[in-house]
Write a protein that holds these residues in place. Structure first.
Motif, PDB file in Angstrom:
ATOM      1  N   PRO A 623     -28.810 -13.969 -20.742  1.00 52.79           N
ATOM      2  CA  PRO A 623     -28.355 -14.182 -19.378  1.00 52.79           C
ATOM      3  C   PRO A 623     -29.464 -14.559 -18.404  1.00 52.79           C
ATOM      4  O   PRO A 623     -29.194 -15.036 -17.327  1.00 52.79           O
ATOM      5  N   HIS A 624     -30.741 -14.329 -18.767  1.00 52.42           N
ATOM      6  CA  HIS A 624     -31.815 -14.567 -17.816  1.00 52.42           C
ATOM      7  C   HIS A 624     -32.294 -16.007 -17.926  1.00 52.42           C
ATOM      8  O   HIS A 624     -33.393 -16.292 -18.371  1.00 52.42           O
ATOM      9  N   GLY A 625     -31.442 -16.951 -17.514  1.00 54.76           N
ATOM     10  CA  GLY A 625     -31.762 -18.368 -17.609  1.00 54.76           C
ATOM     11  C   GLY A 625     -32.205 -18.921 -16.270  1.00 54.76           C
ATOM     12  O   GLY A 625     -31.963 -18.350 -15.206  1.00 54.76           O
ATOM     13  N   ALA A 626     -32.879 -20.093 -16.344  1.00 58.47           N
ATOM     14  CA  ALA A 626     -33.362 -20.704 -15.119  1.00 58.47           C
ATOM     15  C   ALA A 626     -33.701 -22.154 -15.390  1.00 58.47           C
ATOM     16  O   ALA A 626     -33.872 -22.580 -16.532  1.00 58.47           O
ATOM     17  N   HIS A 627     -33.806 -22.926 -14.284  1.00 60.91           N
ATOM     18  CA  HIS A 627     -34.335 -24.284 -14.325  1.00 60.91           C
ATOM     19  C   HIS A 627     -35.755 -24.217 -13.786  1.00 60.91           C
ATOM     20  O   HIS A 627     -36.003 -23.689 -12.696  1.00 60.91           O
ATOM     21  N   LEU A 628     -36.679 -24.762 -14.551  1.00 58.31           N
ATOM     22  CA  LEU A 628     -38.085 -24.768 -14.160  1.00 58.31           C
ATOM     23  C   LEU A 628     -38.508 -26.212 -13.942  1.00 58.31           C
ATOM     24  O   LEU A 628     -38.337 -27.056 -14.830  1.00 58.31           O
ATOM     25  N   LEU A 629     -39.032 -26.521 -12.769  1.00 59.98           N
ATOM     26  CA  LEU A 629     -39.519 -27.854 -12.438  1.00 59.98           C
ATOM     27  C   LEU A 629     -41.022 -27.783 -12.205  1.00 59.98           C
ATOM     28  O   LEU A 629     -41.499 -26.910 -11.469  1.00 59.98           O
ATOM     29  N   VAL A 630     -41.744 -28.679 -12.834  1.00 58.18           N
ATOM     30  CA  VAL A 630     -43.195 -28.745 -12.682  1.00 58.18           C
ATOM     31  C   VAL A 630     -43.587 -30.187 -12.419  1.00 58.18           C
ATOM     32  O   VAL A 630     -43.177 -31.096 -13.160  1.00 58.18           O
TER      33      VAL A 630
END
Length: 835
Positions: A623-630
């Protein structure tokens, strides 16, 4: 004792005195009896009014090589002429201690008949053990009286004890699962296992209901034989068929491999489980009838109330009625003259949500007229109605399967029945997966113009797994043959064959290929050919994934597939394929690129996923998902640095997209109107990385910590390679079973993309895997345009779109060299064990 010890030792080490299977178990039980008789009599006459009896599996003479002994020492109370307490205790010591000295596990008790009855009344397991009581030594009348009293009490209290037993079965099933769907099953405790076979004996002993007998004894014998071989392979008492024991057990039974062993186990469990389902349904029906008629004699299974009190027969279809909570045949039904009757009865049962009466099913299997080939339209309509009934299709199909009617409908069904699927993503065996796919498809029939083709394709799509070769290719031929046999026309048969041939196409393309590449869309359109077929394939893809298991479908996967379908549909409608804007081309990412260009420093933003939707099974499991932008200045080492950072923070990568701004292959894409930035000719290039990640353990890391560590990695203050090596050394655990196959890196055909070279990577998934791939690609001096990362169980299934430094696809020789370089890099550092 010495002779018995020799026999027991020989049995445990695989030399069963020339016996195997039931003969070995009986020989071991007989030898154990003889030894215990010697111990019981000792040097003289045993005390009067005593008896030694076997209970449980030993009472049934089902001793496996490493089984324990379940013994009861019975004695009359002293007032009734029995021996004194000291004499009984001495007798018990004379029997128990040699058993313990021999290293045999012993479940023992010393009881009078009254004490045995009281213990049984208070403990259901004790009562079940006494039902199998068998005399060994001493006064046989004492053993017979205790067993007779136990049976009488069991029958008198069946209305109370059977619901209690049923609840124990439910609790055990909840803890251990269904035997026929487990890769490491417990042969005894899982549903459909040996304990359920014992429970069926107990139900039959109650005279309240009885199990279907077809194949039941053989199924029980098969599981006992497997347990014997398991004891011989491990040298200890165990009922769990672990993965590392399956090949030795298969060899001991003369089977070709572990899959053949699991299939034998699953077939036995299927037989026992179906018998248990039918039996417990009968028990419930009889107990309801008994409760509805207080004061009347209880009804036995198979008997009906007096005339006038019988339940009504409600017509459901021609020759089919609902009667007493089941679907049966009408009195006027003539199966020998009505070849469609089995399908009509099955469809009526599924649509009504009622089980098929076992006697009616057996009658249909024995006497139904064969279906003509091709099937008449009525048969095909009933078949589709059966498949479209939703979850109620499952028990009805199981009833047909129990008597072999499924093999009549689909001759290839026998090859997938109880066939294991070792990929942990799959929850079911092949046969059950096909039925579950039809169940899932039934909820999607309103989305398609031809629901009949969707439902039939759902049932057929994996039938090729029963044959050697690519199951999709083999399945295409099977689907054509089945469609012709069912009476579908040539055009419909072609659609069904296409659906089966390409049932993996949309999911694999959407998750492993760049949907923004026009070649991707063109390839799918060429395979599908028609918009109607695409519509059906979209629904089949979803049904197949939902029926596979919780890790196979999510809102994210659904959105990828839907986006691909939308673009393919436009091409099939006559529109020219267009390069879709990347997911990184939106105002949010544009701002990051401009900040990185303005400051000359890396910029990182983390956006947690807060609304994944109720059907997002991936989010439920992680459940601990995310979108990471670099965004960072485009310089060597950027992609490996970020991939290494994710590995250090134990972030699992679901997808990765890479964009260079401006794009060296197409500077026009930097036009702000297309979502790009306003970079001028002299502005530095920026590398933009978009990741969909999830926390492997615990919570997501803090964004500030990620930013700080990213700076350290880029500046060389945090050495990714060394830190990953330290972690692997600290957490490495010995691998049990076969070693993972080596990684394989291949170059896709040029048709996969006109804008880039596609590298396909198959490897054991592990922390740091993406970092090692990215570093190898960096060393090969190629650019990564996009990465499509996925996992199937413990296997990484990745695709990387790469170009040369100018943004052009690689020449074939160069592409092959890059693939070999990545494969060498993965071979040099194998994935950590236990990950």
């Amino acid at each position: 004792m010495t002779e018995y010890a020799t026999l027991r030792d020989r049995t445990l080490h695989g030399d069963p005195a020339g016996c195997a299977g039931p003969a070995r178990r009986e020989a071991l039980a007989r030898a154990t009896d003889e030894w215990l008789v010697t111990l019981f009599h000792g040097a003289g006459q045993p005390p009067a009014g005593t008896a030694l009896a076997a209970a449980g599996g030993y009472g049934r003479a089902e001793l496996s090589p490493a089984s324990d002994l379940d013994l009861v020492l019975l004695h009359e109370p002293r007032a009734g002429g029995g021996a004194g307490a000291a004499a009984v205790a001495s007798l018990a010591d004379r029997v128990w201690y040699p058993v313990w000295d021999h290293g045999i596990a012993l479940d023992h008790s010393v009881r009078t008949p009254a004490e045995a009855a009281n213990a049984a009344a208070g403990d259901l397991k004790v009562q079940l053990g006494l039902l199998d009581l068998r005399h060994i030594a001493g006064d046989p009348r004492l053993t017979a009286s205790v067993r007779g009293a136990a049976l009488a009490a069991w029958r008198a209290d069946a209305h109370r004890r059977l619901p209690e037993l049923r609840e124990l079965v439910r609790e055990r099933t909840h803890r251990h699962g269904e035997l026929r769907f487990l890769l490491e099953p417990d042969l005894k405790e899982a549903y459909g296992g040996l304990r359920d076979a014992v429970a069926l004996r107990a139900v039959a002993a109650s005279w309240l209901a009885d199990a279907p007998r077809e194949g039941l004894a053989d199924a029980r014998t098969a599981l006992l034989d497997v347990r014997d071989a398991l004891h011989l392979a491990t040298g200890r008492t165990t009922d769990r068929l672990a993965l590392q024991e399956q090949d030795p057990v298969a060899a001991a039974l003369g089977l070709p491999d572990a899959d053949a062993l699991l299939r034998r186990v699953y077939e036995a469990a299927h037989t026992i489980g179906y018998a248990a389902d039918v039996t417990w349904r009968d028990v419930s029906r009889v107990l309801r009838a008994r409760a509805a008629r207080p004061g009347r004699p209880r009804l036995l299974a198979g008997r009906r109330a007096p005339h006038g009190a019988q339940p009504e027969r409600t017509p459901l279809a021609d020759g089919v009625v609902a009667f007493d909570g089941e679907v049966s045949l009408a009195r006027t039904a003539r199966p020998d003259r009505d070849p469609v009757l089995p399908l009509r009865a099955a469809a009526a049962a599924a649509q009504a949500g009622l089980p098929l009466n076992p006697s009616a099913v057996r009658r249909l299997a024995r006497g139904a007229a064969p279906l003509p080939v091709p099937w008449p339209p009525g048969a095909r309509e009933e078949f589709v109605s059966l498949l479209g009934a939703g979850p109620q299709t499952v028990p009805v199909w199981e009833a047909l399967d129990a008597v072999g009617l499924t093999d009549v409908l689909l001759p290839d069904w026998e090859r997938v029945r109880c066939r294991p699927q070792r990929n942990p993503v799959h929850r079911w065996t092949v046969d059950r997966h096909l039925v579950e796919t039809a169940v899932r498809a039934s909820a999607l029939t309103r989305r398609v113009q031809r629901p009949d083709l969707l439902l039939v394709a759902a049932l057929l799509h994996d039938l090729g797994k029963g044959w050697p070769g690519d199951h999709s290719v083999v399945g295409e031929t099977i689907a054509r043959d089945a469609a012709a046999r069912m009476g579908f026309g040539p055009d419909d048969a072609r659609v069904l064959a296409t659906l089966v041939r390409h049932h993996l196409l949309l999911a694999e393309t959407a998750t492993r290929r760049d949907p923004g590449d026009p070649a991707t869309v063109q390839a799918v359109a060429a395979a599908v050919e028609r918009r109607g077929t695409l519509e059906l394939l979209h629904a089949l893809t979803e049904a197949d994934a939902l029926a596979t298991g919780p890790a196979a479908w999510s809102t994210w996967r659904a959105s990828l597939v839907a986006d691909l379908v939308k673009r393919v549909d436009a091409v099939l409608a006559g529109e020219a394929p267009e390069a879709a804007p990347g997911r990184l081309q939106d105002p949010r990412t544009t701002r990051l690129v401009e900040r990185a260009r303005r400051t000359g420093a890396p910029v990182l933003e983390l956006f947690p996923e807060r609304d994944t939707g109720p059907q997002d099974a991936e989010a439920a499991t992680a459940p601990h998902g995310a979108h990471l932008l670099v965004a960072l200045p485009d310089r060597p080492g950027g992609l490996p640095a970020v991939a290494g950072l994710l590995a250090l923070h134990r972030l699992t990568v679901r997808t990765a997209e890479v964009r260079t701004d401006p794009d060296p292959a197409d500077p026009g894409r930097a036009d702000p109107g297309d979502g790009g930035t306003s970079a001028g000719p002299g502005d530095p290039a920026v590398l933009l990385l978009g990741w969909r990640v999830a926390a492997a353990y615990g919570r997501l890391p803090d964004a500030e910590r990620l930013r700080a560590d990213l700076h350290r990695v880029l500046d060389g203050g945090l050495r990714v390679e060394a830190r990953l090596a330290e972690r692997e050394a600290a957490y490495r655990t010995p691998r049990r079973g076969a070693a993972a196959p080596p990684a394989r890196v291949t170059v896709a055909t040029p048709e996969a993309s006109r804008r880039a070279t596609v590298l396909e990577v198959r490897a054991q998934d592990a922390p740091g895997l993406l970092y090692r791939i990215a570093r190898a690609l960096e060393q090969a001096r190629v650019r990564v345009r996009s990465a499509h990362v996925g996992t199937l169980g413990a296997n990484a299934v990745d695709a990387f779109y790469v170009t040369d430094v100018r943004g052009a696809p690689l020449p074939p020789a160069a592409a092959d060299e890059v693939a070999r370089g990545v494969q060498r890099a993965l071979a040099e550092r194998a994935p950590a064990e236990g990950t």
